[in-house]
Design a protein around this motif. Structure first.
Motif, PDB file in Angstrom:
ATOM      1  N   ILE A 114     -17.560  15.225   1.333  1.00 57.18           N
ATOM      2  CA  ILE A 114     -17.234  14.194   2.527  1.00 57.18           C
ATOM      3  C   ILE A 114     -16.556  14.739   3.668  1.00 57.18           C
ATOM      4  N   VAL A 115     -15.478  15.441   3.286  1.00 54.70           N
ATOM      5  CA  VAL A 115     -14.529  15.813   4.646  1.00 54.70           C
ATOM      6  C   VAL A 115     -15.262  16.808   5.446  1.00 54.70           C
ATOM      7  N   ALA A 116     -16.139  17.731   4.737  1.00 54.90           N
ATOM      8  CA  ALA A 116     -16.755  18.871   5.294  1.00 54.90           C
ATOM      9  C   ALA A 116     -17.874  18.273   6.318  1.00 54.90           C
ATOM     10  N   TYR A 117     -18.661  17.032   5.902  1.00 57.62           N
ATOM     11  CA  TYR A 117     -19.864  16.625   6.678  1.00 57.62           C
ATOM     12  C   TYR A 117     -19.287  15.743   7.810  1.00 57.62           C
ATOM     13  N   HIS A 118     -18.129  14.898   7.162  1.00 58.85           N
ATOM     14  CA  HIS A 118     -17.556  13.651   7.875  1.00 58.85           C
ATOM     15  C   HIS A 118     -16.537  13.857   8.885  1.00 58.85           C
ATOM     16  N   GLN A 119     -15.849  14.985   8.718  1.00 57.03           N
ATOM     17  CA  GLN A 119     -14.633  15.149   9.380  1.00 57.03           C
ATOM     18  C   GLN A 119     -14.762  14.992  10.890  1.00 57.03           C
ATOM     19  N   PRO A 120     -13.611  14.419  11.456  1.00 57.07           N
ATOM     20  CA  PRO A 120     -12.273  13.911  10.967  1.00 57.07           C
ATOM     21  C   PRO A 120     -12.608  12.534  10.168  1.00 57.07           C
ATOM     22  N   VAL A 121     -12.018  12.440   8.868  1.00 55.51           N
ATOM     23  CA  VAL A 121     -12.329  11.341   8.172  1.00 55.51           C
ATOM     24  C   VAL A 121     -11.082  10.994   7.503  1.00 55.51           C
ATOM     25  N   THR A 122     -10.962   9.738   7.130  1.00 55.29           N
ATOM     26  CA  THR A 122      -9.701   9.012   6.530  1.00 55.29           C
ATOM     27  C   THR A 122      -9.857   8.741   5.157  1.00 55.29           C
ATOM     28  N   ARG A 123      -8.746   8.540   4.482  1.00 53.32           N
ATOM     29  CA  ARG A 123      -8.882   8.492   2.954  1.00 53.32           C
ATOM     30  C   ARG A 123      -9.799   7.173   2.634  1.00 53.32           C
ATOM     31  N   ALA A 124      -9.560   5.915   3.588  1.00 55.67           N
ATOM     32  CA  ALA A 124     -10.046   4.852   3.398  1.00 55.67           C
ATOM     33  C   ALA A 124     -11.770   5.038   3.792  1.00 55.67           C
ATOM     34  N   GLU A 125     -12.054   5.896   4.682  1.00 54.56           N
ATOM     35  CA  GLU A 125     -13.422   6.209   4.759  1.00 54.56           C
ATOM     36  C   GLU A 125     -14.041   7.046   3.740  1.00 54.56           C
ATOM     37  N   ILE A 126     -13.525   7.878   3.067  1.00 54.25           N
ATOM     38  CA  ILE A 126     -13.741   8.654   1.811  1.00 54.25           C
ATOM     39  C   ILE A 126     -14.206   7.667   0.814  1.00 54.25           C
ATOM     40  N   GLU A 127     -13.200   6.757   0.618  1.00 49.81           N
ATOM     41  CA  GLU A 127     -13.409   5.713  -0.376  1.00 49.81           C
ATOM     42  C   GLU A 127     -14.795   4.754  -0.084  1.00 49.81           C
ATOM     43  N   GLU A 128     -14.912   4.606   1.290  1.00 45.20           N
ATOM     44  CA  GLU A 128     -16.055   3.527   1.650  1.00 45.20           C
ATOM     45  C   GLU A 128     -17.376   4.696   1.125  1.00 45.20           C
ATOM     46  N   ILE A 129     -17.328   5.717   1.459  1.00 40.36           N
ATOM     47  CA  ILE A 129     -18.570   6.722   1.321  1.00 40.36           C
ATOM     48  C   ILE A 129     -18.647   6.665   0.024  1.00 40.36           C
ATOM     49  N   ARG A 130     -17.761   7.081  -1.018  1.00 38.53           N
ATOM     50  CA  ARG A 130     -17.836   7.177  -2.357  1.00 38.53           C
ATOM     51  C   ARG A 130     -18.179   6.115  -3.191  1.00 38.53           C
ATOM     52  N   GLY A 131     -17.621   4.755  -2.658  1.00 37.76           N
ATOM     53  CA  GLY A 131     -17.389   3.796  -3.412  1.00 37.76           C
ATOM     54  C   GLY A 131     -16.685   3.304  -4.464  1.00 37.76           C
ATOM     55  N   VAL A 132     -15.881   4.314  -4.618  1.00 35.14           N
ATOM     56  CA  VAL A 132     -14.466   4.174  -5.751  1.00 35.14           C
ATOM     57  C   VAL A 132     -13.394   4.595  -5.020  1.00 35.14           C
ATOM     58  N   VAL A 133     -12.337   4.284  -5.633  1.00 40.85           N
ATOM     59  CA  VAL A 133     -10.974   4.512  -5.100  1.00 40.85           C
ATOM     60  C   VAL A 133     -10.633   6.112  -5.337  1.00 40.85           C
ATOM     61  N   THR A 134     -10.249   6.631  -4.260  1.00 43.18           N
ATOM     62  CA  THR A 134      -9.733   7.936  -4.596  1.00 43.18           C
ATOM     63  C   THR A 134      -8.509   8.333  -4.857  1.00 43.18           C
ATOM     64  N   SER A 135      -8.238   9.078  -6.080  1.00 44.57           N
ATOM     65  CA  SER A 135      -6.963   9.415  -6.431  1.00 44.57           C
ATOM     66  C   SER A 135      -6.154  10.201  -5.411  1.00 44.57           C
ATOM     67  N   LYS A 136      -4.792   9.993  -5.074  1.00 43.37           N
ATOM     68  CA  LYS A 136      -4.050  10.929  -4.427  1.00 43.37           C
ATOM     69  C   LYS A 136      -4.001  12.401  -4.996  1.00 43.37           C
ATOM     70  N   GLY A 137      -4.126  12.461  -6.125  1.00 45.99           N
ATOM     71  CA  GLY A 137      -3.992  13.557  -6.838  1.00 45.99           C
ATOM     72  C   GLY A 137      -5.059  14.557  -6.468  1.00 45.99           C
ATOM     73  N   THR A 138      -6.444  13.994  -6.364  1.00 45.77           N
ATOM     74  CA  THR A 138      -7.699  14.658  -5.883  1.00 45.77           C
ATOM     75  C   THR A 138      -7.437  15.177  -4.508  1.00 45.77           C
ATOM     76  N   ILE A 139      -6.917  14.669  -3.559  1.00 41.76           N
ATOM     77  CA  ILE A 139      -6.619  15.082  -2.213  1.00 41.76           C
ATOM     78  C   ILE A 139      -5.576  16.262  -2.137  1.00 41.76           C
ATOM     79  N   ASP A 140      -4.622  16.057  -3.243  1.00 40.52           N
ATOM     80  CA  ASP A 140      -3.472  16.924  -3.267  1.00 40.52           C
ATOM     81  C   ASP A 140      -4.131  18.195  -3.698  1.00 40.52           C
ATOM     82  N   VAL A 141      -4.895  18.112  -4.513  1.00 35.87           N
ATOM     83  CA  VAL A 141      -5.685  19.533  -5.071  1.00 35.87           C
ATOM     84  C   VAL A 141      -6.219  20.242  -3.836  1.00 35.87           C
ATOM     85  N   LEU A 142      -7.130  19.515  -3.244  1.00 33.54           N
ATOM     86  CA  LEU A 142      -7.608  20.078  -1.986  1.00 33.54           C
ATOM     87  C   LEU A 142      -6.821  20.727  -1.037  1.00 33.54           C
ATOM     88  N   LEU A 143      -5.611  19.967  -0.812  1.00 36.19           N
ATOM     89  CA  LEU A 143      -4.657  20.522   0.201  1.00 36.19           C
ATOM     90  C   LEU A 143      -3.915  21.639  -0.407  1.00 36.19           C
TER      91      LEU A 143
END
Length: 295
Positions: A114-143
């Protein structure tokens, strides 16, 4: 005329005589043997006990240390104990590099896509696309992998962070630019997308332009990566109670226990009383009254 081989046989062979031993104190050989045989560093007092009488252990260790200084193995002192170690300038020979491969979770792969195709994208926009809440740990791993980064802040209430990919992302997936990401037809061809897609479905074409867009604000000096990966705040420790407070709390606890026991006793007495009362509906469940039978 004798052949060359015969001449060589007639020449007396030079006897190799052992090298004359260099004058070397015997205590140095003893120290070598002890230190080589020991699996752990040895302290000076233990070494002194194994030496002959009259040996100055400090002088002997200094001599042995100087003797091994130019060699591949050095005599070093660690925590007031002596041992042989590989020379510091040769430590690279003992270095072993290994690559640890860790598989990303499905959630992390989805967020990265989602970040690759929709950048710049916020966490709320990521959750809206996925349809589920995104854990902070998931973003931390990618960072931590260095594949995404915070770009700026969205000009909306709350000023959420916007995320984008990095050069490390392109290098990891052998991409020259974000435009090389597979498009809709390519994704269909690989079977990653269903051939029957909703009407109007499309795959965004991300841009490599790192310039902030009109709806983005630049990051402030305080918006660092450490803030995103900050550890959880531990609860503050309670202050020690005084003797008076502890005594009062103990008295309150004792009174509460007495009240609880009293309530339990009252409930038990009430239950016993109910059990001893005659059943008002006994005539309905028991034997019929003689008058009802006409007796």
């Amino acid at each position: 005329m004798a052949s060359l081989a015969e001449v060589r046989r007639e020449e007396p062979e030079e006897e190799v005589s052992p090298m004359d031993p260099v004058a070397r104190p015997e205590e140095l050989r003893l120290l070598e043997a002890l230190l080589f045989a020991s699996a752990e560093p040895i302290d000076q007092a233990t070494l002194a006990k194994r030496m002959p009488d009259g040996v100055d252990i400090k002088v002997a260790l200094a001599q042995l240390q100087a003797e091994y200084a130019p060699r591949g193995v050095n005599l070093v002192r660690v925590a007031n104990k002596w041992t042989f170690r590989t020379a510091g300038d040769l430590s690279w020979l003992m270095t072993r590099e290994s690559t640890e491969t860790r598989k990303l979770s499905r959630a992390a792969i989805e967020v990265l896509a989602i970040v690759a195709y929709h950048q710049p994208v916020t966490r709320a926009e990521i959750e809206e696309i996925r349809g589920v809440v995104t854990s902070k740990g998931t973003i931390d791993v990618l960072l931590e992998t260095g594949w995404i980064r915070p770009r700026g802040r969205r000009k909306t209430p709350g000023r959420p962070l916007t995320f984008g990919t990095t050069d490390g992302f392109l290098s990891q997936f052998s991409l020259e630019a974000l435009g090389d990401l597979p498009g809709l037809e390519e994704l269909k061809g690989t079977g990653l997308l269903d051939s029957r897609l909703p009407t109007g479905f499309s795959v965004p074409s991300p841009s490599d332009d790192a310039t902030l867009r009109e709806d983005e604000e630049p990051l402030e000096p305080g918006d660092t990566l450490e803030l995103l990966l900050a550890p959880a705040v531990e609860p503050e420790a309670e202050e020690p109670k005084t003797a008076t407070e502890a005594s009062a709390e103990a008295e309150m606890t004792a009174e509460a226990e007495i009240e609880i026991k009293a309530d339990v006793a009252d409930e038990s007495e009430a239950a016993e009383a109910d059990a001893n009362e005659p059943d008002s509906h006994g005539d309905e469940r028991g034997e019929a009254d003689p008058e009802d039978r006409g007796e």
